[in-house]
Design an enzyme around this catalytic site. Structure first.
Site, PDB file in Angstrom:
ATOM      1  N   ALA A 261      -1.978  11.205  -3.928  1.00  0.00           N
ATOM      2  CA  ALA A 261      -1.642  12.211  -4.937  1.00  0.00           C
ATOM      3  C   ALA A 261      -2.600  12.216  -6.116  1.00  0.00           C
ATOM      4  O   ALA A 261      -2.424  12.996  -7.048  1.00  0.00           O
ATOM      5  CB  ALA A 261      -0.213  11.975  -5.437  1.00  0.00           C
TER       6      ALA A 261
ATOM      7  N   ASN B 107       2.792   4.187  -5.077  1.00  0.00           N
ATOM      8  CA  ASN B 107       1.602   3.926  -4.272  1.00  0.00           C
ATOM      9  C   ASN B 107       0.325   4.246  -5.050  1.00  0.00           C
ATOM     10  O   ASN B 107      -0.697   3.566  -4.902  1.00  0.00           O
ATOM     11  CB  ASN B 107       1.638   4.757  -2.985  1.00  0.00           C
ATOM     12  CG  ASN B 107       2.659   4.249  -1.998  1.00  0.00           C
ATOM     13  OD1 ASN B 107       2.638   3.079  -1.613  1.00  0.00           O
ATOM     14  ND2 ASN B 107       3.572   5.109  -1.586  1.00  0.00           N
TER      15      ASN B 107
ATOM     16  N   HIS C 225       0.466  12.872 -12.799  1.00  0.00           N
ATOM     17  CA  HIS C 225      -0.255  11.602 -12.851  1.00  0.00           C
ATOM     18  C   HIS C 225      -1.364  11.736 -13.893  1.00  0.00           C
ATOM     19  O   HIS C 225      -2.206  12.640 -13.787  1.00  0.00           O
ATOM     20  CB  HIS C 225      -0.867  11.264 -11.490  1.00  0.00           C
ATOM     21  CG  HIS C 225       0.118  11.339 -10.367  1.00  0.00           C
ATOM     22  ND1 HIS C 225       0.998  10.330 -10.080  1.00  0.00           N
ATOM     23  CD2 HIS C 225       0.369  12.323  -9.471  1.00  0.00           C
ATOM     24  CE1 HIS C 225       1.744  10.679  -9.049  1.00  0.00           C
ATOM     25  NE2 HIS C 225       1.388  11.892  -8.669  1.00  0.00           N
TER      26      HIS C 225
END
Length: 263
Positions: free
Chosen positions: A120, A185, A215
Site C-alpha cells: 500500500a 505490514n 499512509h
C-alpha cells in the site's frame, strides 16, 4: 506458460487470481488447506493444492503468499526450500528476526529469492536509496477509518468508539507489526527498506474522518528529505487492507517475469 501459485484466497488472493486469469500466458494454482471453505470460490481453471507435495508437482515459477502472517510461518521455508521464489504480502511477519533469518538462510541455500512488494506504500525506492545515509530518520503514520480497527476498538470497550481521531499506538515498527499483524505490514516494509525496525517511528490512528487508508512517510537524512502521503481506498471485502495491495502484488508478479525490470 508462467506458472504462479497463490497461498490463500481471501480478498487479496482472490483479486490477484482474477487479475492474472484475465491475462494471457499464466497457469494458476491456489494453495488451501483441505476442507477450506474458500475452495468453493476458486475459479475451476485454477488448480487447488492442499500441501507441499502438490505444490512441488505443480512446479510454479513463483509463489505468492496472500494469507496472513501465519501462512508465512507455515509455508515460507517449505516454498523457498523447493527453490521457488516467494513473494510475501504479509511482510509484517518479518518483524520476528528468527523467522526472517531462517527464511533468508533457506532462500540462500536453495538459490532462490524472497520478494517484498511495495503493497500500500509509495516512495520505497527513495527510502532504500537513503539507507545508511548519515542522520537518517524515518517516521510513518497510519491513519485509517474506524471500520479498519473494529476488532481492536471492540477489545478496548464501548468508550473506545471515537468521534474524533484516536491514537492507538506510538512506538517503533517492530512493536507495531507485532501488535497489529493484519494492519501494519507497511510499517515492516518501510523498516526493512530504510532505518530498521527499532529506528522506524510509527504512529497508528483510528480516524472516523480519514479519507481512506492513509499512509504518511517523513524521511530525512544528510542526502535530502521525503514527505509523502498516500490515501488508498479500502478493499470492499476487507477494510483492514487497501484495494491497491492486490495490484501491487500483480505489478510485482509481472516484474518477476518481465525482460525489463524497474527497480
Amino acid at each position: 506458460m508462467r506458472r504462479v501459485a497463490i497461498i490463500g484466497h481471501g480478498a487479496i488472493g482472490r483479486d490477484l487470481a482474477t487479475a492474472l486469469a484475465s491475462r494471457d500466458g499464466y497457469a494458476l494454482a491456489v494453495v488451501l488447506r483441505p476442507g477450506s471453505a474458500s475452495a468453493a470460490a476458486v475459479d475451476p481453471a485454477c488448480a487447488v493444492l492442499p500441501d507441499v507435495g502438490a505444490l512441488a508437482r505443480f512446479a510454479p515459477a513463483l509463489v505468492v503468499e496472500a494469507a496472513g502472517a501465519g501462512a508465512v510461518r507455515e509455508w515460507g521455508a517449505a516454498v523457498l526450500g523447493l527453490g521457488v521464489p516467494l513473494l510475501l504480502s504479509s511482510v509484517g511477519a518479518l518483524h520476528d528476526d528468527a523467522l526472517r533469518h531462517a527464511l533468508v538462510a533457506t532462500a540462500q541455500a536453495a538459490g532462490t529469492r524472497l520478494y517484498l512488494p511495495s503493497g500500500a506504500l509509495a516512495g520505497l525506492d527513495y527510502v532504500r536509496a537513503m539507507r545508511g545515509a548519515p542522520n537518517l530518520r524515518v517516521r510513518y503514520e497510519s491513519r485509517k477509518p474506524t471500520a479498519a480497527w473494529a476488532d481492536e476498538l471492540a477489545r478496548l470497550g464501548p468508550d473506545a468508539a471515537p468521534d474524533a481521531a484516536l491514537t492507538l499506538f506510538q512506538g517503533n515498527a517492530r512493536a507495531a507489526a507485532a501488535r497489529y499483524p493484519a494492519n501494519l505490514n507497511v510499517a515492516a516494509t518501510l523498516a526493512l527498506a530504510g532505518a530498521g525496525f527499532e529506528e522506524t517511528e510509527v504512529r497508528v490512528v483510528a480516524d472516523p474522518a480519514a479519507r481512506g487508508n492513509t499512509h504518511a512517510i517523513r524521511a530525512t537524512s544528510d542526502l535530502g528529505e521525503l514527505d509523502l502521503v498516500v490515501a488508498n481506498r479500502p478493499s470492499p471485502d476487507n477494510p483492514k487492507t487497501s484495494g491497491i495491495v492486490s495490484r501491487a502484488l500483480l505489478a510485482a508478479v509481472e516484474q518477476h517475469f518481465s525482460t525489463v525490470v524497474m527497480l
